[in-house]
Design a protein around this motif. Sequence first.
Motif, PDB file in Angstrom:
ATOM      1  N   TYR A   7      26.416 -18.278  -2.199  1.00  0.00           N
ATOM      2  CA  TYR A   7      25.788 -19.528  -2.626  1.00  0.00           C
ATOM      3  C   TYR A   7      26.590 -20.199  -3.727  1.00  0.00           C
ATOM      4  O   TYR A   7      26.111 -21.099  -4.385  1.00  0.00           O
ATOM      5  CB  TYR A   7      24.366 -19.279  -3.142  1.00  0.00           C
ATOM      6  CG  TYR A   7      23.437 -18.753  -2.102  1.00  0.00           C
ATOM      7  CD1 TYR A   7      22.748 -19.621  -1.262  1.00  0.00           C
ATOM      8  CD2 TYR A   7      23.243 -17.390  -1.936  1.00  0.00           C
ATOM      9  CE1 TYR A   7      21.897 -19.140  -0.300  1.00  0.00           C
ATOM     10  CE2 TYR A   7      22.393 -16.897  -0.972  1.00  0.00           C
ATOM     11  CZ  TYR A   7      21.722 -17.771  -0.157  1.00  0.00           C
ATOM     12  OH  TYR A   7      20.877 -17.290   0.801  1.00  0.00           O
ATOM     13  N   GLY A   8      27.801 -19.749  -3.953  1.00  0.00           N
ATOM     14  CA  GLY A   8      28.601 -20.231  -5.059  1.00  0.00           C
ATOM     15  C   GLY A   8      29.164 -21.627  -4.846  1.00  0.00           C
ATOM     16  O   GLY A   8      28.996 -22.254  -3.798  1.00  0.00           O
ATOM     17  N   VAL A   9      29.848 -22.093  -5.872  1.00  0.00           N
ATOM     18  CA  VAL A   9      30.475 -23.415  -5.844  1.00  0.00           C
ATOM     19  C   VAL A   9      31.424 -23.496  -4.659  1.00  0.00           C
ATOM     20  O   VAL A   9      32.198 -22.580  -4.403  1.00  0.00           O
ATOM     21  CB  VAL A   9      31.218 -23.674  -7.176  1.00  0.00           C
ATOM     22  CG1 VAL A   9      32.030 -24.955  -7.101  1.00  0.00           C
ATOM     23  CG2 VAL A   9      30.230 -23.717  -8.328  1.00  0.00           C
ATOM     24  N   GLY A  10      31.326 -24.591  -3.926  1.00  0.00           N
ATOM     25  CA  GLY A  10      32.204 -24.824  -2.779  1.00  0.00           C
ATOM     26  C   GLY A  10      31.633 -24.410  -1.443  1.00  0.00           C
ATOM     27  O   GLY A  10      32.192 -24.750  -0.410  1.00  0.00           O
ATOM     28  N   THR A  11      30.519 -23.649  -1.436  1.00  0.00           N
ATOM     29  CA  THR A  11      29.938 -23.279  -0.150  1.00  0.00           C
ATOM     30  C   THR A  11      29.381 -24.523   0.527  1.00  0.00           C
ATOM     31  O   THR A  11      28.919 -25.454  -0.120  1.00  0.00           O
ATOM     32  CB  THR A  11      28.837 -22.212  -0.276  1.00  0.00           C
ATOM     33  OG1 THR A  11      27.839 -22.656  -1.183  1.00  0.00           O
ATOM     34  CG2 THR A  11      29.407 -20.892  -0.747  1.00  0.00           C
ATOM     35  N   ARG A  12      29.472 -24.538   1.851  1.00  0.00           N
ATOM     36  CA  ARG A  12      29.089 -25.721   2.634  1.00  0.00           C
ATOM     37  C   ARG A  12      27.789 -25.466   3.377  1.00  0.00           C
ATOM     38  O   ARG A  12      27.569 -24.386   3.905  1.00  0.00           O
ATOM     39  CB  ARG A  12      30.211 -26.050   3.614  1.00  0.00           C
ATOM     40  CG  ARG A  12      31.501 -26.412   2.896  1.00  0.00           C
ATOM     41  CD  ARG A  12      32.680 -26.567   3.820  1.00  0.00           C
ATOM     42  NE  ARG A  12      32.359 -27.455   4.917  1.00  0.00           N
ATOM     43  CZ  ARG A  12      32.708 -27.238   6.187  1.00  0.00           C
ATOM     44  NH1 ARG A  12      33.395 -26.181   6.512  1.00  0.00           N
ATOM     45  NH2 ARG A  12      32.378 -28.091   7.126  1.00  0.00           N
ATOM     46  N   TRP A  13      26.946 -26.495   3.415  1.00  0.00           N
ATOM     47  CA  TRP A  13      25.638 -26.429   4.048  1.00  0.00           C
ATOM     48  C   TRP A  13      25.435 -27.681   4.883  1.00  0.00           C
ATOM     49  O   TRP A  13      25.943 -28.746   4.548  1.00  0.00           O
ATOM     50  CB  TRP A  13      24.544 -26.357   2.989  1.00  0.00           C
ATOM     51  CG  TRP A  13      24.638 -25.134   2.111  1.00  0.00           C
ATOM     52  CD1 TRP A  13      25.504 -24.920   1.085  1.00  0.00           C
ATOM     53  CD2 TRP A  13      23.845 -23.968   2.222  1.00  0.00           C
ATOM     54  NE1 TRP A  13      25.300 -23.684   0.540  1.00  0.00           N
ATOM     55  CE2 TRP A  13      24.278 -23.078   1.208  1.00  0.00           C
ATOM     56  CE3 TRP A  13      22.805 -23.580   3.050  1.00  0.00           C
ATOM     57  CZ2 TRP A  13      23.706 -21.831   1.029  1.00  0.00           C
ATOM     58  CZ3 TRP A  13      22.233 -22.334   2.858  1.00  0.00           C
ATOM     59  CH2 TRP A  13      22.678 -21.470   1.864  1.00  0.00           C
ATOM     60  N   GLN A  14      24.646 -27.543   5.971  1.00  0.00           N
ATOM     61  CA  GLN A  14      24.314 -28.699   6.794  1.00  0.00           C
ATOM     62  C   GLN A  14      22.809 -28.759   6.955  1.00  0.00           C
ATOM     63  O   GLN A  14      22.153 -27.731   7.168  1.00  0.00           O
ATOM     64  CB  GLN A  14      24.978 -28.618   8.163  1.00  0.00           C
ATOM     65  CG  GLN A  14      24.725 -29.865   9.000  1.00  0.00           C
ATOM     66  CD  GLN A  14      25.582 -29.914  10.246  1.00  0.00           C
ATOM     67  OE1 GLN A  14      25.967 -28.888  10.775  1.00  0.00           O
ATOM     68  NE2 GLN A  14      25.870 -31.100  10.709  1.00  0.00           N
ATOM     69  N   ALA A  15      22.275 -29.964   6.852  1.00  0.00           N
ATOM     70  CA  ALA A  15      20.831 -30.155   7.000  1.00  0.00           C
ATOM     71  C   ALA A  15      20.368 -29.573   8.330  1.00  0.00           C
ATOM     72  O   ALA A  15      21.053 -29.706   9.341  1.00  0.00           O
ATOM     73  CB  ALA A  15      20.484 -31.634   6.923  1.00  0.00           C
ATOM     74  N   ARG A  16      19.218 -28.916   8.329  1.00  0.00           N
ATOM     75  CA  ARG A  16      18.684 -28.316   9.559  1.00  0.00           C
ATOM     76  C   ARG A  16      18.441 -29.351  10.632  1.00  0.00           C
ATOM     77  O   ARG A  16      18.502 -29.056  11.811  1.00  0.00           O
ATOM     78  CB  ARG A  16      17.411 -27.545   9.259  1.00  0.00           C
ATOM     79  CG  ARG A  16      17.718 -26.308   8.475  1.00  0.00           C
ATOM     80  CD  ARG A  16      16.567 -25.378   8.371  1.00  0.00           C
ATOM     81  NE  ARG A  16      17.082 -24.174   7.717  1.00  0.00           N
ATOM     82  CZ  ARG A  16      16.724 -22.971   8.051  1.00  0.00           C
ATOM     83  NH1 ARG A  16      15.850 -22.793   9.000  1.00  0.00           N
ATOM     84  NH2 ARG A  16      17.230 -21.937   7.428  1.00  0.00           N
ATOM     85  N   SER A  17      18.183 -30.576  10.230  1.00  0.00           N
ATOM     86  CA  SER A  17      17.946 -31.651  11.194  1.00  0.00           C
ATOM     87  C   SER A  17      19.249 -32.244  11.707  1.00  0.00           C
ATOM     88  O   SER A  17      19.245 -33.211  12.453  1.00  0.00           O
ATOM     89  CB  SER A  17      17.103 -32.748  10.542  1.00  0.00           C
ATOM     90  OG  SER A  17      17.770 -33.260   9.406  1.00  0.00           O
ATOM     91  N   GLY A  18      20.372 -31.655  11.311  1.00  0.00           N
ATOM     92  CA  GLY A  18      21.691 -32.178  11.664  1.00  0.00           C
ATOM     93  C   GLY A  18      22.121 -33.172  10.613  1.00  0.00           C
ATOM     94  O   GLY A  18      21.446 -33.405   9.619  1.00  0.00           O
ATOM     95  N   GLY A  19      23.259 -33.747  10.811  1.00  0.00           N
ATOM     96  CA  GLY A  19      23.694 -34.764   9.870  1.00  0.00           C
ATOM     97  C   GLY A  19      24.673 -34.251   8.851  1.00  0.00           C
ATOM     98  O   GLY A  19      25.522 -33.411   9.143  1.00  0.00           O
ATOM     99  N   GLU A  20      24.530 -34.756   7.637  1.00  0.00           N
ATOM    100  CA  GLU A  20      25.551 -34.568   6.614  1.00  0.00           C
ATOM    101  C   GLU A  20      25.807 -33.114   6.243  1.00  0.00           C
ATOM    102  O   GLU A  20      24.906 -32.288   6.260  1.00  0.00           O
ATOM    103  CB  GLU A  20      25.186 -35.357   5.358  1.00  0.00           C
ATOM    104  CG  GLU A  20      24.039 -34.772   4.571  1.00  0.00           C
ATOM    105  CD  GLU A  20      23.786 -35.503   3.274  1.00  0.00           C
ATOM    106  OE1 GLU A  20      24.743 -35.952   2.618  1.00  0.00           O
ATOM    107  OE2 GLU A  20      22.611 -35.624   2.910  1.00  0.00           O
ATOM    108  N   VAL A  21      27.057 -32.849   5.935  1.00  0.00           N
ATOM    109  CA  VAL A  21      27.468 -31.558   5.391  1.00  0.00           C
ATOM    110  C   VAL A  21      27.619 -31.756   3.894  1.00  0.00           C
ATOM    111  O   VAL A  21      28.247 -32.711   3.440  1.00  0.00           O
ATOM    112  CB  VAL A  21      28.798 -31.091   6.018  1.00  0.00           C
ATOM    113  CG1 VAL A  21      29.306 -29.827   5.326  1.00  0.00           C
ATOM    114  CG2 VAL A  21      28.620 -30.854   7.510  1.00  0.00           C
ATOM    115  N   ILE A  22      27.002 -30.873   3.128  1.00  0.00           N
ATOM    116  CA  ILE A  22      27.064 -30.953   1.668  1.00  0.00           C
ATOM    117  C   ILE A  22      27.733 -29.696   1.135  1.00  0.00           C
ATOM    118  O   ILE A  22      27.853 -28.698   1.842  1.00  0.00           O
ATOM    119  CB  ILE A  22      25.661 -31.101   1.056  1.00  0.00           C
ATOM    120  CG1 ILE A  22      24.784 -29.920   1.459  1.00  0.00           C
ATOM    121  CG2 ILE A  22      25.027 -32.418   1.446  1.00  0.00           C
ATOM    122  CD1 ILE A  22      23.539 -29.778   0.643  1.00  0.00           C
TER     123      ILE A  22
END
Length: 64
Positions: A7-22
């Motif tokens: 869960y550290g700095v730089g890890t990438r996540w995507q909304a469960r509904s699709g869409g943006e990667v944060i």
Amino acid sequence: MAPTESYGVGTRWQARSGGEVITVARTGQTPTRNSSVILYHLSNGQELKAFKLMSRYDQLKSSA
């Protein structure tokens, strides 16, 4: 309490509904009544606790 590597700095996540990667831009701690909790500051401006992060987003595996 420190954030885990996954869960550290730089890890990438995507909304469960699709869409943006944060990405996790930084982490910080906020005090609670008896302790403190880690807040994840995301690239889209949101600040979430771990449970909210995991329930709203799916972690993307690194391509290393």
